[in-house]
Design a protein around this motif. Sequence first.
Motif, mmCIF file in Angstrom:
data_model
loop_
_atom_site.group_PDB
_atom_site.id
_atom_site.type_symbol
_atom_site.label_atom_id
_atom_site.label_comp_id
_atom_site.label_asym_id
_atom_site.label_seq_id
_atom_site.Cartn_x
_atom_site.Cartn_y
_atom_site.Cartn_z
ATOM 1 N N LYS A 240 15.234 40.043 97.828
ATOM 2 C CA LYS A 240 14.857 39.376 96.580
ATOM 3 C C LYS A 240 16.021 38.561 96.009
ATOM 4 C CE LYS A 240 11.793 43.261 95.501
ATOM 5 N NZ LYS A 240 11.549 44.377 94.566
ATOM 6 N N ASP B 265 20.936 43.610 95.938
ATOM 7 C CA ASP B 265 19.709 44.032 96.588
ATOM 8 C C ASP B 265 19.994 44.228 98.062
ATOM 9 O OD1 ASP B 265 16.964 44.661 96.714
ATOM 10 O OD2 ASP B 265 16.474 42.652 97.421
ATOM 11 N N ARG C 138 12.674 50.491 93.107
ATOM 12 C CA ARG C 138 13.694 49.729 93.829
ATOM 13 C C ARG C 138 14.229 50.583 94.967
ATOM 14 N NH1 ARG C 138 18.419 46.647 91.028
ATOM 15 N NH2 ARG C 138 18.587 46.022 93.202
ATOM 16 N N GLU D 137 6.845 50.287 89.234
ATOM 17 C CA GLU D 137 7.712 49.543 90.140
ATOM 18 C C GLU D 137 8.901 50.407 90.556
ATOM 19 O OE1 GLU D 137 7.111 48.545 86.970
ATOM 20 O OE2 GLU D 137 5.389 47.259 87.429
ATOM 21 N N THR E 15 19.109 51.769 89.371
ATOM 22 C CA THR E 15 20.534 51.760 89.708
ATOM 23 C C THR E 15 21.282 52.859 88.962
ATOM 24 O OG1 THR E 15 20.485 49.378 90.119
ATOM 25 C CG2 THR E 15 22.638 50.368 89.698
#
Length: 428
Positions: free
Chosen positions: A187, A178, A407, A405, A220
Amino acid sequence: MSVDKILKAAEKLVDEVEICMGSGHALSADLKRRQIEIGTISEGSGLVIRTIKDGKIGISSTDNKDAWQQCLDAAIASGKFSDPVDWKGLPGPATLPKEPLACDPAVKADPSIARDLITRMLQGAESFEADVTGGGVSLSRSSHIIANSTGLWYETEETHVSLSLEMIAEQSTGFEYDSAWNLKAAKPEFVGEQAAFFAATGKDGKEIETGTYDIILSPTALSHLLEATFIPALSGRNVHTGRSFFADKMGEEVMDKRFSLIDDPFDPRGTANCYWDGEGMPVHKTAFINQGILSSFAYDLKTAYRYGVKPTGHAVRTGMNGAPGIGNHNLILSGPTMNVMDDDGVYIHDLIGAHTANPMSGDFSVELSGPYHASGGSLGTPIKTGMLSGNVFEMLKNIEGCSEETRTLEPLILPSTRFSGVSIVGRA
């Protein structure tokens, strides 16, 4: 040494000069099993000088700011061997906000902060039965100045936090990482729990049959494919030299029309937030793909001037050791959201070998990492191994939906994304 001194010296010798100067300090702590094996505090600085004379661009860099005169001489000398460009000038000063967009006063090269992050990461890893093999934490703070002979002078600071953890259970491994510009967004518990989950559950994997499946790419996994193919295709330099799949597709539908790919340098989730780019050009929100339609390419000054188009503020610097290149700031995939794992599909946590994808055609064949059967909103049986093959550009026309959500993966902000009809080669 002062920036003013370099500017005054250079203005006597060249038409224009640009100076980028940075300094920073960082703390890193590397794990071996559950113990800190190496902890280091480092400091560094850099100077990059770019000169323009008769349309010829020269550049030189040094990590010794006292050697600025030699650096300037080297930049001027290198420019004599470059091809001339129809140069239209470095940007002048603009009225821009001065407060940094990606700087957290709480991020310091402080061992106690690193220990706390590591402790929380290891606590997260206790959620599943697996052993830590490695990982680490880094904390950094840096300051940057960009100035030029037109009177432009901008200064900013930025901070960065990164976390990673590697774990193993029998022959099954798990990895997670992260990064963020502020401590609150980091996180560590998530990193620990995810690494442990993939290591602990992956050991019970089953083979998958060769076939066509609906797949769910994690942020990712998706980032690796975009970085290898889609992002290079948006570069103005690649477009004009015939090395982009999008070279003749401006205004065409190149992605599912419900989705957009937007570069937003002001998004607080991003790590590349800024008011100006690597050449001092003011930045703005850019829709590269707007509701499926190819709407813009990315340009730095040199490329824009060479091909007679407007600069877009997409010059980026990856360090204090060279010329800026074309890139993006916070590239965001957005569109209708759904629970991407409600219906049967194959969830893929990561991909191995995505860099081998063909950037011109978008074709790829990559190894699955952390694949699972998914349904009913959650992950099910892990899959031992398999190869994913297809075409990135065709896949992005067949998006079924993306998760709410997201990232943040350095210059990308991505959801988990579901695609239909993708080929998986298994060993079953």
